[in-house]
Design a protein around this motif. Structure first.
Motif, PDB file in Angstrom:
ATOM      1  N   PHE A  65      -0.964 -19.184  12.093  1.00  0.00           N
ATOM      2  CA  PHE A  65      -2.331 -19.618  11.854  1.00  0.00           C
ATOM      3  C   PHE A  65      -3.236 -18.383  11.877  1.00  0.00           C
ATOM      4  O   PHE A  65      -3.163 -17.601  12.815  1.00  0.00           O
ATOM      5  N   ASN A  66      -4.040 -18.193  10.859  1.00  0.00           N
ATOM      6  CA  ASN A  66      -5.027 -17.129  10.710  1.00  0.00           C
ATOM      7  C   ASN A  66      -4.568 -16.003   9.792  1.00  0.00           C
ATOM      8  O   ASN A  66      -5.337 -15.099   9.525  1.00  0.00           O
ATOM      9  N   VAL A  67      -3.359 -15.990   9.340  1.00  0.00           N
ATOM     10  CA  VAL A  67      -2.906 -15.098   8.274  1.00  0.00           C
ATOM     11  C   VAL A  67      -1.953 -15.890   7.407  1.00  0.00           C
ATOM     12  O   VAL A  67      -1.268 -16.775   7.907  1.00  0.00           O
ATOM     13  N   PRO A  68      -1.889 -15.661   6.147  1.00  0.00           N
ATOM     14  CA  PRO A  68      -2.681 -14.705   5.377  1.00  0.00           C
ATOM     15  C   PRO A  68      -4.102 -15.180   5.087  1.00  0.00           C
ATOM     16  O   PRO A  68      -4.906 -14.430   4.558  1.00  0.00           O
ATOM     17  N   ILE A  69      -4.422 -16.414   5.455  1.00  0.00           N
ATOM     18  CA  ILE A  69      -5.768 -16.947   5.223  1.00  0.00           C
ATOM     19  C   ILE A  69      -6.497 -17.009   6.561  1.00  0.00           C
ATOM     20  O   ILE A  69      -6.013 -17.628   7.509  1.00  0.00           O
ATOM     21  N   GLU A  70      -7.654 -16.340   6.635  1.00  0.00           N
ATOM     22  CA  GLU A  70      -8.405 -16.319   7.891  1.00  0.00           C
ATOM     23  C   GLU A  70      -8.873 -17.717   8.264  1.00  0.00           C
ATOM     24  O   GLU A  70      -9.265 -18.504   7.405  1.00  0.00           O
ATOM     25  N   ASP A  71      -8.818 -18.008   9.570  1.00  0.00           N
ATOM     26  CA  ASP A  71      -9.237 -19.309  10.080  1.00  0.00           C
ATOM     27  C   ASP A  71      -9.811 -19.105  11.477  1.00  0.00           C
ATOM     28  O   ASP A  71      -9.077 -18.851  12.433  1.00  0.00           O
ATOM     29  N   GLU A  72     -11.116 -19.190  11.575  1.00  0.00           N
ATOM     30  CA  GLU A  72     -11.799 -18.988  12.856  1.00  0.00           C
ATOM     31  C   GLU A  72     -11.242 -19.892  13.955  1.00  0.00           C
ATOM     32  O   GLU A  72     -11.195 -19.538  15.120  1.00  0.00           O
ATOM     33  N   TYR A  73     -10.779 -21.077  13.567  1.00  0.00           N
ATOM     34  CA  TYR A  73     -10.305 -22.069  14.538  1.00  0.00           C
ATOM     35  C   TYR A  73      -8.777 -22.110  14.624  1.00  0.00           C
ATOM     36  O   TYR A  73      -8.200 -23.138  14.964  1.00  0.00           O
ATOM     37  N   HIS A  74      -8.112 -20.997  14.351  1.00  0.00           N
ATOM     38  CA  HIS A  74      -6.649 -20.990  14.305  1.00  0.00           C
ATOM     39  C   HIS A  74      -6.002 -21.442  15.605  1.00  0.00           C
ATOM     40  O   HIS A  74      -4.984 -22.132  15.585  1.00  0.00           O
ATOM     41  N   THR A  75      -6.592 -21.090  16.725  1.00  0.00           N
ATOM     42  CA  THR A  75      -6.008 -21.496  18.009  1.00  0.00           C
ATOM     43  C   THR A  75      -6.092 -23.010  18.171  1.00  0.00           C
ATOM     44  O   THR A  75      -5.117 -23.647  18.558  1.00  0.00           O
ATOM     45  N   LEU A  76      -7.247 -23.563  17.873  1.00  0.00           N
ATOM     46  CA  LEU A  76      -7.416 -25.012  17.960  1.00  0.00           C
ATOM     47  C   LEU A  76      -6.465 -25.714  16.992  1.00  0.00           C
ATOM     48  O   LEU A  76      -5.873 -26.740  17.327  1.00  0.00           O
ATOM     49  N   ASN A  77      -6.327 -25.152  15.809  1.00  0.00           N
ATOM     50  CA  ASN A  77      -5.445 -25.763  14.818  1.00  0.00           C
ATOM     51  C   ASN A  77      -3.981 -25.722  15.259  1.00  0.00           C
ATOM     52  O   ASN A  77      -3.238 -26.678  15.027  1.00  0.00           O
ATOM     53  N   ALA A  78      -3.557 -24.641  15.884  1.00  0.00           N
ATOM     54  CA  ALA A  78      -2.173 -24.565  16.374  1.00  0.00           C
ATOM     55  C   ALA A  78      -1.926 -25.624  17.446  1.00  0.00           C
ATOM     56  O   ALA A  78      -0.900 -26.318  17.434  1.00  0.00           O
ATOM     57  N   ILE A  79      -2.866 -25.778  18.366  1.00  0.00           N
ATOM     58  CA  ILE A  79      -2.718 -26.770  19.437  1.00  0.00           C
ATOM     59  C   ILE A  79      -2.722 -28.188  18.866  1.00  0.00           C
ATOM     60  O   ILE A  79      -1.884 -29.020  19.228  1.00  0.00           O
ATOM     61  N   ASN A  80      -3.659 -28.459  17.964  1.00  0.00           N
ATOM     62  CA  ASN A  80      -3.721 -29.793  17.359  1.00  0.00           C
ATOM     63  C   ASN A  80      -2.480 -30.091  16.523  1.00  0.00           C
ATOM     64  O   ASN A  80      -2.021 -31.233  16.469  1.00  0.00           O
ATOM     65  N   THR A  81      -1.935 -29.079  15.885  1.00  0.00           N
ATOM     66  CA  THR A  81      -0.691 -29.247  15.130  1.00  0.00           C
ATOM     67  C   THR A  81       0.435 -29.663  16.065  1.00  0.00           C
ATOM     68  O   THR A  81       1.188 -30.596  15.773  1.00  0.00           O
ATOM     69  N   ALA A  82       0.559 -28.969  17.183  1.00  0.00           N
ATOM     70  CA  ALA A  82       1.613 -29.298  18.148  1.00  0.00           C
ATOM     71  C   ALA A  82       1.468 -30.730  18.644  1.00  0.00           C
ATOM     72  O   ALA A  82       2.449 -31.479  18.695  1.00  0.00           O
ATOM     73  N   ARG A  83       0.262 -31.106  19.009  1.00  0.00           N
ATOM     74  CA  ARG A  83       0.018 -32.463  19.512  1.00  0.00           C
ATOM     75  C   ARG A  83       0.427 -33.499  18.454  1.00  0.00           C
ATOM     76  O   ARG A  83       1.121 -34.461  18.748  1.00  0.00           O
ATOM     77  N   GLU A  84       0.027 -33.258  17.211  1.00  0.00           N
ATOM     78  CA  GLU A  84       0.329 -34.218  16.153  1.00  0.00           C
ATOM     79  C   GLU A  84       1.825 -34.260  15.835  1.00  0.00           C
ATOM     80  O   GLU A  84       2.387 -35.332  15.602  1.00  0.00           O
ATOM     81  N   ILE A  85       2.481 -33.107  15.852  1.00  0.00           N
ATOM     82  CA  ILE A  85       3.934 -33.082  15.612  1.00  0.00           C
ATOM     83  C   ILE A  85       4.660 -33.888  16.673  1.00  0.00           C
ATOM     84  O   ILE A  85       5.529 -34.713  16.362  1.00  0.00           O
ATOM     85  N   ILE A  86       4.321 -33.674  17.927  1.00  0.00           N
ATOM     86  CA  ILE A  86       4.972 -34.408  19.021  1.00  0.00           C
ATOM     87  C   ILE A  86       4.754 -35.910  18.839  1.00  0.00           C
ATOM     88  O   ILE A  86       5.685 -36.711  18.990  1.00  0.00           O
ATOM     89  N   ASP A  87       3.533 -36.313  18.499  1.00  0.00           N
ATOM     90  CA  ASP A  87       3.245 -37.733  18.295  1.00  0.00           C
ATOM     91  C   ASP A  87       4.042 -38.309  17.130  1.00  0.00           C
ATOM     92  O   ASP A  87       4.655 -39.373  17.251  1.00  0.00           O
ATOM     93  N   VAL A  88       4.037 -37.615  15.994  1.00  0.00           N
ATOM     94  CA  VAL A  88       4.734 -38.113  14.803  1.00  0.00           C
ATOM     95  C   VAL A  88       6.240 -38.198  15.052  1.00  0.00           C
ATOM     96  O   VAL A  88       6.885 -39.185  14.686  1.00  0.00           O
TER      97      VAL A  88
END
Length: 192
Positions: A65-88
């Motif tokens: 998250f954050n490369v190659p495309i910059e994302d100011e919220y990359h940390t939040l996105n990584a955490i939310n991704t993990a939460r959603e993966i576990i749920d799914v």
């Protein structure tokens, strides 16, 4: 000489739990079908949160998250991704089979770029945090957790104003010894 960029990114590494892999090991063609079904769901989640998959390796995925495309919220996105993966994964079956996975998340500096032979390059990241994410993923077995998150990730997530997560969003595991590290690493998990 080209010098690859150094970037601060979020890393998410996950594997299927070993008991799932052993169940399918004797039926390789069926295991591939299960993996493809599973990866199809997971890739969608990662991409919805601005993550980029740099590699599939067996039943493992390295998402950044954050490369190659910059994302100011990359940390939040990584955490939310993990939460959603576990749920799914916990709420669905893949080709009729229930699976489980383990995830390690870290945040820090890496060198990012294309690596390989001149006719066969792969965009990837290198750095200590990649190894740490892999170690955290493995340590989930020891702590009976699905997700372990380095303190650097939690601190960055909590630095956003207004705060995106309440103080009870993370459960502290403590300062643990991680293979390859001289000093302990503070880690957290997501509450069930």
């Amino acid at each position: 000489m080209f010098i690859p960029p150094i970037a601060t990114i979020g890393i998410l590494i996950f594997f299927l739990a070993q008991r799932n892999v052993l169940k399918f090991a004797l039926i390789t063609f069926f295991f591939v079908e299960v993996l493809n079904d599973y990866f199809s769901e997971i890739v969608t989640i990662i991409e919805e949160h601005n993550g980029v998959i740099t590699q599939f390796q067996g039943d493992a995925v390295l998402a950044i998250f954050n490369v190659p495309i910059e994302d100011e919220y990359h940390t939040l996105n990584a955490i939310n991704t993990a939460r959603e993966i576990i749920d799914v994964v916990s709420e669905n079956t893949f080709c009729g089979h229930q699976l489980s996975c383990r995830i390690g998340i870290t945040t820090g500096d890496v060198v990012a770029g294309n690596v390989g032979a001149k006719d066969r390059l792969n965009y990837t990241v290198h750095g200590d945090i990649v190894n740490l994410a892999a170690r955290l993923e493995q340590l989930n077995k020891e702590f009976s957790t699905n997700v372990l998150i380095a303190a650097s990730t939690v601190e960055r997530a909590n630095s956003f104003k207004p705060k995106r997560f309440s103080s009870d969003y993370f459960d502290e595991i403590g300062n643990i010894q991680v293979r390859g590290k001289e000093e302990g690493v503070s880690v957290y998990t997501l509450p069930s």
